[in-house]
Write a protein that holds these residues in place. Structure first.
Motif, short mmCIF file in Angstrom:
data_model
loop_
_atom_site.label_atom_id
_atom_site.label_comp_id
_atom_site.label_asym_id
_atom_site.label_seq_id
_atom_site.Cartn_x
_atom_site.Cartn_y
_atom_site.Cartn_z
N GLY A 1 0.81 -1.21 0.00
CA GLY A 1 0.00 0.00 0.00
C GLY A 1 0.84 1.26 0.00
N LEU A 2 1.89 1.26 0.84
CA LEU A 2 2.79 2.42 0.87
C LEU A 2 3.55 2.57 -0.44
N ALA A 3 4.00 1.45 -1.02
CA ALA A 3 4.73 1.51 -2.29
C ALA A 3 3.84 2.03 -3.41
N ILE A 4 2.59 1.57 -3.45
CA ILE A 4 1.67 2.03 -4.49
C ILE A 4 1.34 3.51 -4.30
N SER A 5 1.17 3.92 -3.05
CA SER A 5 0.90 5.34 -2.77
C SER A 5 2.06 6.22 -3.22
N LEU A 6 3.28 5.83 -2.88
CA LEU A 6 4.45 6.61 -3.26
C LEU A 6 4.64 6.62 -4.78
N ALA A 7 4.44 5.48 -5.42
CA ALA A 7 4.57 5.41 -6.88
C ALA A 7 3.52 6.28 -7.57
N SER A 8 2.30 6.23 -7.08
CA SER A 8 1.22 7.05 -7.67
C SER A 8 1.52 8.54 -7.49
N TYR A 9 1.93 8.91 -6.28
CA TYR A 9 2.27 10.30 -6.01
C TYR A 9 3.43 10.76 -6.90
N HIS A 10 4.43 9.91 -7.06
CA HIS A 10 5.58 10.28 -7.90
C HIS A 10 5.17 10.41 -9.36
N PHE A 11 4.30 9.54 -9.82
CA PHE A 11 3.83 9.62 -11.20
C PHE A 11 3.12 10.95 -11.45
N VAL A 12 2.27 11.37 -10.52
CA VAL A 12 1.57 12.65 -10.66
C VAL A 12 2.57 13.80 -10.60
N ARG A 13 3.56 13.72 -9.70
CA ARG A 13 4.59 14.77 -9.61
C ARG A 13 5.38 14.89 -10.91
N ILE A 14 5.72 13.77 -11.53
CA ILE A 14 6.48 13.79 -12.79
C ILE A 14 5.64 14.44 -13.89
N ILE A 15 4.36 14.12 -13.95
CA ILE A 15 3.49 14.73 -14.97
C ILE A 15 3.46 16.25 -14.80
N TYR A 16 3.25 16.71 -13.57
CA TYR A 16 3.24 18.17 -13.33
C TYR A 16 4.61 18.79 -13.57
N PHE A 17 5.67 18.07 -13.24
CA PHE A 17 7.02 18.57 -13.44
C PHE A 17 7.28 18.79 -14.93
N ILE A 18 6.93 17.82 -15.75
CA ILE A 18 7.13 17.93 -17.19
C ILE A 18 6.23 19.02 -17.78
#
Length: 128
Positions: A96-113
């Protein structure tokens, strides 16, 4: 300990403009899943919750986890019973923690780009 040193020795408030020490960010210009955690902790210690959450959503949760761990481990030492072992080796919690962190990072990368041009991304790396 690093956030405490940055909090006390960074009196000129260059924290927002200083080069990141993350190897992945230095090489690629893109943030890793943990990028911003230190800045988040420093701003949390200063009492600026909004900025803390801006730099990394999980920053305040890291502090809460550390405090809870100290309390639980102290309780284990006093009572000589194990409370933490079932949580520490819980696969569902880990996934659950790994999926949460991966999802959050994916959203951060999209906004970063979306918010940075390729030239800005390269300036944030060592390849300026």
């Amino acid at each position: 300990m690093v956030p405490f040193f940055l909090l006390f020795f960074n009196q000129n408030n260059h924290l927002e403009t200083d080069q990141s020490l993350c190897p992945l960010k230095m090489l690629t210009g893109f943030p890793c899943p943990g990028c911003g955690i230190t800045k988040s902790l420093v701003y949390f210690y200063e009492g600026d919750i909004q900025k803390s959450l801006y730099y990394h959503l999980f920053g305040p949760f890291v502090i809460a986890f550390c405090v809870a761990t100290i309390v639980v481990l102290t309780t284990e030492l006093i009572t000589k019973k194990e409370y933490f072992k079932s949580l520490l080796f819980n696969k569902k919690l880990a996934y659950g923690l790994a999926i949460s962190l991966a999802s959050y990072h994916f959203v951060r990368i999209i906004y970063f780009i979306k918010n940075n041009a390729i030239d800005d991304i390269l300036r944030q790396s060592i390849w300026r």
